[in-house]
Enzyme design. Structure first.
Site, short mmCIF file in Angstrom:
data_model
loop_
_atom_site.label_atom_id
_atom_site.label_comp_id
_atom_site.label_asym_id
_atom_site.label_seq_id
_atom_site.Cartn_x
_atom_site.Cartn_y
_atom_site.Cartn_z
CG PHE A 27 -2.74 75.53 27.07
CD1 PHE A 27 -4.04 74.70 26.17
CD2 PHE A 27 -1.57 74.93 26.69
CE1 PHE A 27 -3.43 74.42 25.33
CE2 PHE A 27 -1.11 74.78 25.62
CZ PHE A 27 -2.09 74.41 24.46
CB SER A 95 -1.59 78.97 33.65
OG SER A 95 -1.24 79.60 32.43
CG MET A 96 -6.38 78.37 29.20
SD MET A 96 -6.44 76.93 28.07
CE MET A 96 -7.19 75.79 29.67
CG ASP A 196 4.65 83.05 34.67
OD1 ASP A 196 5.94 82.42 33.94
OD2 ASP A 196 3.94 83.54 35.03
CG HIS A 226 3.05 79.98 34.88
ND1 HIS A 226 2.67 80.28 34.70
CD2 HIS A 226 2.61 78.88 34.53
CE1 HIS A 226 1.26 80.99 33.91
NE2 HIS A 226 1.29 79.72 34.30
#
Length: 252
Positions: A27, A95-96, A196, A226
């Protein structure tokens, strides 16, 4: 019509053998964050696709108009490309992108042979953010979440802010994917940073417990934040992903 794509944010495709791997960014990020992983997979001979999700890698204004459905459609286009030339298709995502790997692991069990969510997100546990999403007082753009990287001198190509409208869409995608977790049955390699500052590390164990996969593993990263695919553990992530894919296609 979407705006010009930023240099470094272009989608990528690498033609290889009959084993395909889709690699998705997250994202507000871009393909720059996962290109090294894609290149490492391609170097092993795999066919690799790295889609640019709708609204990403252009402008914040463009991103604000993008939706969860448009991100899913972006992925579907590259999955169709892989399906047309590969006997086995895998999905790795940051992530996303990890969220999307879980979504497609649940909704396309006919196609996805295995998934690798890297700091994947099923929940944010951020009450302040949640309260802002429908508040009249909230600004149209919230502080950015890019470049959470431990390695000095490395920058992620990401938007400096997070538009509220598309953040609502992200929240919707999280809710849908979280409800789908018990239907994820494909082999899953979860890779999670212990530290993270964007996604709570507890997502790793949460997802591990929630999915129905029999073949599932959680690997912790000790030297990355992250954006681990650009961080100190990037070579390890590539090696783990390559070994995971090879172990499953060798069973065929």
């Amino acid at each position: 019509m979407e705006q010009d794509v930023l240099a470094g944010a272009e989608p990528f495709r690498f033609e290889g053998n009959d084993v395909g791997v889709l690699v998705s960014h997250g994202f507000t990020g871009t393909t720059q964050s996962v290109r090294p992983l894609g290149e490492a997979l391609a170097a092993e001979g795999f066919t690799v696709a790295g889609p640019r999700l709708a609204g990403h890698g252009t402008s914040i204004e463009d991103h604000a108009k993008s939706t969860a459905e448009s991100w899913i459609r972006s992925v579907e286009e590259d999955l169709a490309w892989l399906e047309g030339r590969c006997r086995a298709v895998f999905f790795a995502g940051l992530s996303m992108g990890g969220t999307l790997s879980l979504y497609f692991g649940a909704t396309r069990p006919d196609l996805i042979k295995g998934i690798v969510p890297i700091n994947g997100c099923a929940y944010l546990a951020n009450p302040e953010l949640a309260a802002a999403l429908y508040s009249r007082e909230a600004p149209p753009v919230l502080p950015g979440v890019g470049s959470d990287i431990k390695m000095e001198g490395v920058e992620e190509l990401a938007y400096p802010g997070v538009p509220v409208p598309s953040t609502r869409e992200f929240a919707a995608l999280l809710n849908v994917t979280r409800d789908l977790l018990p239907t994820v049955g494909c082999p899953t390699l979860l890779i999670q940073s212990r530290e993270d500052h964007v996604v709570p590390p507890g997502n790793g164990p949460f997802i591990l417990d929630a999915i129905a996969s029999v073949d599932k593993e959680l690997v912790w990263l000790d030297d990355s934040y992250h954006v681990a695919t650009l961080d100190n553990d990037a070579p390890r992530i590539a090696a783990l992903t390559i070994d995971f894919v090879k172990s499953l296609v060798s069973e065929d």
